[in-house]
Design an enzyme around this catalytic site. Structure first.
Site, PDB file in Angstrom:
ATOM      1  N   LYS A  25       9.247  23.421  -6.351  1.00 65.27           N
ATOM      2  CA  LYS A  25      10.612  23.371  -6.903  1.00 65.27           C
ATOM      3  C   LYS A  25      11.590  24.334  -6.220  1.00 65.27           C
ATOM      4  O   LYS A  25      12.756  23.997  -6.040  1.00 65.27           O
ATOM      5  CB  LYS A  25      10.578  23.661  -8.408  1.00 65.27           C
ATOM      6  CG  LYS A  25      10.013  22.520  -9.244  1.00 65.27           C
ATOM      7  CD  LYS A  25      10.075  22.888 -10.716  1.00 65.27           C
ATOM      8  CE  LYS A  25       9.773  21.704 -11.604  1.00 65.27           C
ATOM      9  NZ  LYS A  25      10.087  21.993 -13.017  1.00 65.27           N
TER      10      LYS A  25
ATOM     11  N   ASN B 241      14.325  20.049  -9.522  1.00 67.34           N
ATOM     12  CA  ASN B 241      13.250  19.114  -9.891  1.00 67.34           C
ATOM     13  C   ASN B 241      13.609  17.671  -9.566  1.00 67.34           C
ATOM     14  O   ASN B 241      12.792  16.783  -9.755  1.00 67.34           O
ATOM     15  CB  ASN B 241      12.891  19.251 -11.375  1.00 67.34           C
ATOM     16  CG  ASN B 241      13.977  18.730 -12.286  1.00 67.34           C
ATOM     17  OD1 ASN B 241      15.119  18.540 -11.866  1.00 67.34           O
ATOM     18  ND2 ASN B 241      13.653  18.494 -13.541  1.00 67.34           N
TER      19      ASN B 241
ATOM     20  N   ASP C 280      15.832  20.115 -15.978  1.00 67.75           N
ATOM     21  CA  ASP C 280      14.945  20.653 -17.020  1.00 67.75           C
ATOM     22  C   ASP C 280      15.738  21.112 -18.250  1.00 67.75           C
ATOM     23  O   ASP C 280      15.307  20.918 -19.391  1.00 67.75           O
ATOM     24  CB  ASP C 280      14.114  21.818 -16.473  1.00 67.75           C
ATOM     25  CG  ASP C 280      12.947  21.336 -15.619  1.00 67.75           C
ATOM     26  OD1 ASP C 280      12.497  20.187 -15.809  1.00 67.75           O
ATOM     27  OD2 ASP C 280      12.490  22.103 -14.757  1.00 67.75           O
TER      28      ASP C 280
ATOM     29  N   ALA D 256       8.931  34.350 -19.261  1.00 66.12           N
ATOM     30  CA  ALA D 256       9.976  34.642 -18.270  1.00 66.12           C
ATOM     31  C   ALA D 256       9.661  33.993 -16.926  1.00 66.12           C
ATOM     32  O   ALA D 256      10.041  34.511 -15.876  1.00 66.12           O
ATOM     33  CB  ALA D 256      10.145  36.155 -18.120  1.00 66.12           C
ATOM     34  N   GLY D 257       8.988  32.840 -16.946  1.00 66.20           N
ATOM     35  CA  GLY D 257       8.690  32.110 -15.715  1.00 66.20           C
ATOM     36  C   GLY D 257       9.794  31.106 -15.401  1.00 66.20           C
ATOM     37  O   GLY D 257      10.922  31.207 -15.897  1.00 66.20           O
TER      38      GLY D 257
ATOM     39  N   TYR E 265       2.733  20.803 -24.039  1.00 61.95           N
ATOM     40  CA  TYR E 265       2.555  19.487 -24.680  1.00 61.95           C
ATOM     41  C   TYR E 265       1.118  18.986 -24.582  1.00 61.95           C
ATOM     42  O   TYR E 265       0.819  17.849 -24.943  1.00 61.95           O
ATOM     43  CB  TYR E 265       3.538  18.457 -24.117  1.00 61.95           C
ATOM     44  CG  TYR E 265       3.442  18.229 -22.634  1.00 61.95           C
ATOM     45  CD1 TYR E 265       2.476  17.373 -22.103  1.00 61.95           C
ATOM     46  CD2 TYR E 265       4.306  18.876 -21.766  1.00 61.95           C
ATOM     47  CE1 TYR E 265       2.377  17.182 -20.743  1.00 61.95           C
ATOM     48  CE2 TYR E 265       4.212  18.682 -20.399  1.00 61.95           C
ATOM     49  CZ  TYR E 265       3.246  17.833 -19.897  1.00 61.95           C
ATOM     50  OH  TYR E 265       3.143  17.651 -18.537  1.00 61.95           O
TER      51      TYR E 265
END
Ligand code: ATR
Length: 279
Positions: free
Chosen positions: A71, A94, A109, A135-136, A225
């Site tokens: 990305k 993305n 996103d 914090a990614g 998910y």
């Protein structure tokens, strides 16, 4: 699937890509709308990424989604041509759209995150205080989306405080860093709690968080998910809080790309969720 010589082509670039739900998701929409087109899994190693993207342009692809680990590289590659503000602020793209030989990058996103919340918790209050865990890269997209939605106070809490501090310094404004040990105290007066960490994912430890201090109306959203019902969401539901799972973000973030490549704005509904989950 029967294609004509004019079929529109797109796909997802990742390494690996075999786990990706995107081919199934886009394939469902292509079939539902009777579109002459295809969406392919495109496994590409990092060292081949730039060459592969240029090859897709040369092959006449309409564009591609980009997933881990490409990305950031996708944004860097597109910056010579065009990138939207969201991609620049998040530092990653993305979605790539190829136009007249140029690479146009965006990051959907945040759109997916917000659309999922609006669908799953229509009463959600965007201005109310929010607590973001993690914090990614996923947190960056969530933070940008929340600040743009008018969030007055964004509490940011990460195991490694230094990473949260970098994001606060980048996005400033209403972002306030909360020490990881103080995450339960930071639940008071919240309108929204979002888990962007990998905790709660299959094969990972659960997120340890007692929700006793959470306001009754606070919406809880887990970006994880797999499983769909994480321990965090189950705990929120037990308390009567609105709980929104992470699958919807994946489904909604795909919509702008599909529209750009195939000319139809697709919808996210229960039938699509069931179909993607069954794959
Ligand atoms: P992504 O880009 O998908 O958001 P990432 O950059 O790997 O993924 O970030 C993963 C997030 O989960 C990070 O916020 C990470 O915290 P650190 O920055 O301290 O590494 C968080 N995370 C992963 N494992 C964790 C654990 N056992 N406890 C707390 N946080 C964890």
């Amino acid at each position: 699937m029967i294609l004509s010589g004019r079929a529109a082509l797109a796909g997802v670039l990742g390494w690996p890509v075999s786990h990706s739900k995107s081919p199934r998701l886009h394939g469902y929409w292509l079939e539902r709308h009777g579109i002459d087109g295809a969406y392919l899994p495109l496994p590409v190693a990092p060292e081949n990424f730039a060459t592969a993207v240029r090859a897709l342009v040369d092959l006449g692809f309409r564009g591609a989604n980009v997933t881990v680990p490409h990305k950031e590289e996708a944004l860097a590659l597109a910056l010579a041509d065009e990138a939207d503000d969201n991609a620049k602020r998040i530092g990653a793209a993305n979605t790539l759209v190829f136009r007249d030989g140029r690479i146009v990058a965006s990051n959907t996103d945040g759109f997916g995150f917000l659309a999922n919340l609006e669908q799953g918790a229509p009463g959600w209050q965007p201005e109310a205080p929010a607590l973001v865990l993690g914090a990614g890269g996923a947190a960056r997209a969530v933070i940008v989306a929340l600040l743009d939605s008018g969030c007055r106070e964004l509490r940011l809490c990460n195991r490694t405080a230094a990473r949260a501090e970098v994001l606060r310094d980048t996005f400033g404004g209403s972002v306030r860093v909360v020490p990881w040990e103080e995450r339960e105290a930071a639940l008071t007066d919240l309108g929204l709690l979002v888990n962007t960490t990998s905790l709660g994912m299959e094969g990972q430890p659960p997120l340890s968080l007692d929700l006793a201090k959470l306001s009754a109306s606070a919406v809880v959203n887990d970006l994880v998910y797999a499983p769909l019902e994480t321990p965090l969401l189950a705990a929120a539901r037990r308390q009567g809080n609105p709980a929104v799972d992470g699958l919807g973000m994946l489904l909604h973030q795909a919509r702008p790309g599909f529209e750009a490549w195939f000319g139809v704005r697709p919808e996210v509904d229960a039938a699509l969720r069931d179909f993607v989950l069954a794959g």
